[in-house]
Design a protein around this motif. Sequence first.
Motif, PDB file in Angstrom:
ATOM      1  N   ALA A 271      58.979  52.613  48.195  1.00  0.00           N
ATOM      2  CA  ALA A 271      60.157  52.336  49.012  1.00  0.00           C
ATOM      3  C   ALA A 271      59.765  51.788  50.380  1.00  0.00           C
ATOM      4  CB  ALA A 271      60.986  53.608  49.175  1.00  0.00           C
ATOM      5  N   SER A 272      58.606  52.211  50.873  1.00  0.00           N
ATOM      6  CA  SER A 272      58.170  51.812  52.212  1.00  0.00           C
ATOM      7  C   SER A 272      57.605  50.394  52.247  1.00  0.00           C
ATOM      8  CB  SER A 272      57.120  52.806  52.726  1.00  0.00           C
ATOM      9  OG  SER A 272      56.604  52.398  53.972  1.00  0.00           O
ATOM     10  N   VAL A 273      56.655  50.086  51.347  1.00  0.00           N
ATOM     11  CA  VAL A 273      55.965  48.791  51.420  1.00  0.00           C
ATOM     12  C   VAL A 273      56.447  47.799  50.365  1.00  0.00           C
ATOM     13  CG1 VAL A 273      53.936  49.931  52.361  1.00  0.00           C
ATOM     14  CG2 VAL A 273      54.037  49.467  49.912  1.00  0.00           C
ATOM     15  N   GLY A 274      57.186  48.290  49.362  1.00  0.00           N
ATOM     16  CA  GLY A 274      57.711  47.407  48.334  1.00  0.00           C
ATOM     17  C   GLY A 274      56.840  47.354  47.090  1.00  0.00           C
ATOM     18  N   PRO A 275      57.450  47.117  45.923  1.00  0.00           N
ATOM     19  CA  PRO A 275      56.698  47.075  44.657  1.00  0.00           C
ATOM     20  C   PRO A 275      55.623  45.991  44.642  1.00  0.00           C
ATOM     21  CG  PRO A 275      59.064  47.199  44.249  1.00  0.00           C
ATOM     22  CD  PRO A 275      58.894  46.961  45.705  1.00  0.00           C
ATOM     23  N   ARG A 276      55.952  44.807  45.178  1.00  0.00           N
ATOM     24  CA  ARG A 276      55.004  43.691  45.122  1.00  0.00           C
ATOM     25  C   ARG A 276      53.712  44.014  45.866  1.00  0.00           C
ATOM     26  NH1 ARG A 276      57.313  37.852  46.672  1.00  0.00           N
ATOM     27  NH2 ARG A 276      58.740  38.480  45.002  1.00  0.00           N
ATOM     28  N   ALA A 277      53.831  44.586  47.042  1.00  0.00           N
ATOM     29  CA  ALA A 277      52.642  44.927  47.827  1.00  0.00           C
ATOM     30  C   ALA A 277      51.840  46.031  47.152  1.00  0.00           C
ATOM     31  CB  ALA A 277      53.050  45.358  49.243  1.00  0.00           C
ATOM     32  N   CYS A 278      52.539  47.011  46.552  1.00  0.00           N
ATOM     33  CA  CYS A 278      51.832  48.095  45.851  1.00  0.00           C
ATOM     34  C   CYS A 278      50.987  47.548  44.705  1.00  0.00           C
ATOM     35  CB  CYS A 278      52.831  49.114  45.312  1.00  0.00           C
ATOM     36  SG  CYS A 278      53.489  50.242  46.553  1.00  0.00           S
ATOM     37  N   VAL A 279      51.543  46.598  43.956  1.00  0.00           N
ATOM     38  CA  VAL A 279      50.802  46.022  42.836  1.00  0.00           C
ATOM     39  C   VAL A 279      49.642  45.179  43.342  1.00  0.00           C
ATOM     40  CG1 VAL A 279      50.941  44.414  40.892  1.00  0.00           C
ATOM     41  CG2 VAL A 279      52.794  46.050  41.284  1.00  0.00           C
ATOM     42  N   ARG A 280      49.923  44.303  44.319  1.00  0.00           N
ATOM     43  CA  ARG A 280      48.883  43.378  44.800  1.00  0.00           C
ATOM     44  C   ARG A 280      47.694  44.130  45.390  1.00  0.00           C
ATOM     45  NH1 ARG A 280      51.664  40.485  48.535  1.00  0.00           N
ATOM     46  NH2 ARG A 280      52.276  38.954  46.967  1.00  0.00           N
ATOM     47  N   TYR A 281      47.964  44.997  46.362  1.00  0.00           N
ATOM     48  CA  TYR A 281      46.853  45.648  47.065  1.00  0.00           C
ATOM     49  C   TYR A 281      46.267  46.804  46.267  1.00  0.00           C
ATOM     50  CZ  TYR A 281      48.576  42.745  50.832  1.00  0.00           C
ATOM     51  OH  TYR A 281      48.977  41.656  51.569  1.00  0.00           O
ATOM     52  N   GLY A 282      47.087  47.444  45.427  1.00  0.00           N
ATOM     53  CA  GLY A 282      46.561  48.493  44.562  1.00  0.00           C
ATOM     54  C   GLY A 282      45.558  47.935  43.568  1.00  0.00           C
ATOM     55  N   CYS A 283      45.868  46.780  42.970  1.00  0.00           N
ATOM     56  CA  CYS A 283      44.951  46.176  41.998  1.00  0.00           C
ATOM     57  C   CYS A 283      43.699  45.617  42.683  1.00  0.00           C
ATOM     58  CB  CYS A 283      45.662  45.079  41.224  1.00  0.00           C
ATOM     59  SG  CYS A 283      46.867  45.712  40.035  1.00  0.00           S
ATOM     60  N   LEU A 284      43.866  45.036  43.865  1.00  0.00           N
ATOM     61  CA  LEU A 284      42.689  44.550  44.591  1.00  0.00           C
ATOM     62  C   LEU A 284      41.768  45.712  44.988  1.00  0.00           C
ATOM     63  CD1 LEU A 284      44.198  41.759  46.880  1.00  0.00           C
ATOM     64  CD2 LEU A 284      42.702  41.474  44.892  1.00  0.00           C
ATOM     65  N   LEU A 285      42.386  46.836  45.400  1.00  0.00           N
ATOM     66  CA  LEU A 285      41.588  48.019  45.709  1.00  0.00           C
ATOM     67  C   LEU A 285      40.862  48.504  44.462  1.00  0.00           C
ATOM     68  CD1 LEU A 285      40.779  50.305  47.680  1.00  0.00           C
ATOM     69  CD2 LEU A 285      42.869  51.510  46.983  1.00  0.00           C
ATOM     70  N   GLY A 286      41.566  48.531  43.332  1.00  0.00           N
ATOM     71  CA  GLY A 286      40.947  48.948  42.082  1.00  0.00           C
ATOM     72  C   GLY A 286      39.809  48.038  41.672  1.00  0.00           C
ATOM     73  N   ALA A 287      40.007  46.720  41.829  1.00  0.00           N
ATOM     74  CA  ALA A 287      38.946  45.766  41.490  1.00  0.00           C
ATOM     75  C   ALA A 287      37.713  45.989  42.356  1.00  0.00           C
ATOM     76  CB  ALA A 287      39.462  44.337  41.663  1.00  0.00           C
ATOM     77  N   ALA A 288      37.932  46.256  43.640  1.00  0.00           N
ATOM     78  CA  ALA A 288      36.802  46.518  44.539  1.00  0.00           C
ATOM     79  C   ALA A 288      36.065  47.791  44.137  1.00  0.00           C
ATOM     80  CB  ALA A 288      37.305  46.633  45.982  1.00  0.00           C
ATOM     81  N   MET A 289      36.808  48.814  43.711  1.00  0.00           N
ATOM     82  CA  MET A 289      36.165  50.060  43.309  1.00  0.00           C
ATOM     83  C   MET A 289      35.355  49.891  42.022  1.00  0.00           C
ATOM     84  SD  MET A 289      36.854  52.110  45.716  1.00  0.00           S
ATOM     85  CE  MET A 289      36.844  50.633  46.757  1.00  0.00           C
ATOM     86  N   LEU A 290      35.880  49.133  41.050  1.00  0.00           N
ATOM     87  CA  LEU A 290      35.123  48.887  39.821  1.00  0.00           C
ATOM     88  C   LEU A 290      33.872  48.068  40.119  1.00  0.00           C
ATOM     89  CD1 LEU A 290      37.954  48.180  37.216  1.00  0.00           C
ATOM     90  CD2 LEU A 290      36.295  50.047  37.151  1.00  0.00           C
ATOM     91  N   ALA A 291      33.992  47.093  41.022  1.00  0.00           N
ATOM     92  CA  ALA A 291      32.808  46.326  41.416  1.00  0.00           C
ATOM     93  C   ALA A 291      31.785  47.236  42.096  1.00  0.00           C
ATOM     94  CB  ALA A 291      33.215  45.190  42.361  1.00  0.00           C
ATOM     95  N   GLY A 292      32.281  48.164  42.921  1.00  0.00           N
ATOM     96  CA  GLY A 292      31.381  49.116  43.566  1.00  0.00           C
ATOM     97  C   GLY A 292      30.684  50.009  42.551  1.00  0.00           C
ATOM     98  N   CYS A 293      31.417  50.404  41.495  1.00  0.00           N
ATOM     99  CA  CYS A 293      30.816  51.217  40.435  1.00  0.00           C
ATOM    100  C   CYS A 293      29.651  50.487  39.778  1.00  0.00           C
ATOM    101  CB  CYS A 293      31.861  51.564  39.371  1.00  0.00           C
ATOM    102  SG  CYS A 293      33.101  52.766  39.906  1.00  0.00           S
ATOM    103  N   VAL A 294      29.780  49.175  39.664  1.00  0.00           N
ATOM    104  CA  VAL A 294      28.722  48.374  39.036  1.00  0.00           C
ATOM    105  C   VAL A 294      27.505  48.263  39.964  1.00  0.00           C
ATOM    106  CG1 VAL A 294      28.114  46.058  38.227  1.00  0.00           C
ATOM    107  CG2 VAL A 294      30.332  47.067  37.610  1.00  0.00           C
ATOM    108  N   PHE A 295      27.741  48.046  41.258  1.00  0.00           N
ATOM    109  CA  PHE A 295      26.640  47.713  42.163  1.00  0.00           C
ATOM    110  C   PHE A 295      25.951  48.922  42.784  1.00  0.00           C
ATOM    111  CE2 PHE A 295      29.055  43.676  42.244  1.00  0.00           C
ATOM    112  CZ  PHE A 295      28.037  42.845  41.786  1.00  0.00           C
ATOM    113  N   PHE A 296      26.673  50.034  42.965  1.00  0.00           N
ATOM    114  CA  PHE A 296      26.060  51.208  43.589  1.00  0.00           C
ATOM    115  C   PHE A 296      25.412  52.100  42.539  1.00  0.00           C
ATOM    116  CE2 PHE A 296      29.328  50.127  46.800  1.00  0.00           C
ATOM    117  CZ  PHE A 296      28.471  49.897  47.878  1.00  0.00           C
ATOM    118  N   ALA A 297      24.285  52.719  42.890  1.00  0.00           N
ATOM    119  CA  ALA A 297      23.501  53.489  41.921  1.00  0.00           C
ATOM    120  C   ALA A 297      23.760  54.992  41.984  1.00  0.00           C
ATOM    121  CB  ALA A 297      22.009  53.221  42.127  1.00  0.00           C
TER     122      ALA A 297
END
Length: 387
Positions: A271-297
């Motif tokens: 309700a605060s930031v809107g559905p579009r922003a939640c999807v966009r930045y939530g998925c980008l955050l998720g992508a960054a975390m999966l990339a971090g899982c790959v690169f960090f030991a």
Amino acid sequence: MTQSKTIGQFLSSIPPENTATRAAFFLAGFIMAVWASMVPFVKLNLSLDEAHLGALLLCVGLGALVVMPFCGGIVAKRGARFLLRQALFAIPVILFAINFSTNTILTACLLFLFGMIFGSVDVSMNVHAVEVDRRSEKRLIAGFHALYSLGSVVGALAMAGLLNVGVELLIAVGALLVVCLLIWLFASPKLLSDAGKAQGPTKSFVIPRGFVLWLGLICLLLFMIEGAVLDWGGVFLVEEKKAAIENAGLAFAAFSTAMTIMRLLGDKLIASVGPRACVRYGCLLGAAMLAGCVFFANPWLVIALFFVLGIGLANVVPIAFASTADQNEMPMSLALAAVTTLGYAGQLTGPALIGFVAKASSLSFAFAMLAAFLVIVSFSSNIFRKK
């Protein structure tokens, strides 16, 4: 006395259909947790190896996939209440009957039926939730999904607690399922009678197209990632990050805990930031975390990244489900059935796809591929409304 009256006024001010929807989501998660606790006993009773158990468990998903595309048509004609009320009364009975099966074929048939009924619960429950959310001045959809996660946690803890104090499996399962039936007996009459019911004649099944198809493909990718974390997160920790095998389950535990927390907070965030922003930045955050899982030991850092991954993805599926009410291409119940079916297809095929990719290259490359999928979803966020 004043405080008690205030609490009473607050409880009486909650629309009854909200309470019934919350009960449905909680019970669905609770029942699935009871089933998950039964799996090792089924394996032992039937003397199954891992391969045969995997084939047996696939019957649940296949049963759901067979029936879900047609649930939307039933709901469109009769309403979500008709299907949801009957299904949540039937599914504890089927689950309890599985305990008495000593034949693998019979168990497979019962699990297929269990999957069919649970698939109908999933579709009708989400249709009812979307309708309740649409009629409410406040956003509710993420909170409903949070109660499914909460029900899973409570169900798992209840089964573990009863079994650890020496209660026999049959009694433990029976007692918890009776509680489920009693809760639903009181909650189900409060369901909306017209939720999901289409105006005028409608088809039993419609092939998704346009906006609905795109929503379904988004859910397919998201459920694929959830399935990958569930089935491959522990293997990834042990084989790629050299974590102790005792800690293998912490990847999914961190992910699911974050999902539960964020879904409890999700309605206010959406309700605060809107559905579009939640999807966009939530998925980008998720992508960054999966990339971090790959690169960090460091395995503990990777577990923390799985937690943040859950934060990013928690509210994307609820938003996608709720968005089926924002289109006019087909009745909402049919649209949601199509979206849910594609999501389940992703959850079933995702772990297999990860296995094939990992064999051809590596598990790290497969997780990097999932990160790329999330970037694709983030670029698709413009199909959602801003507010």
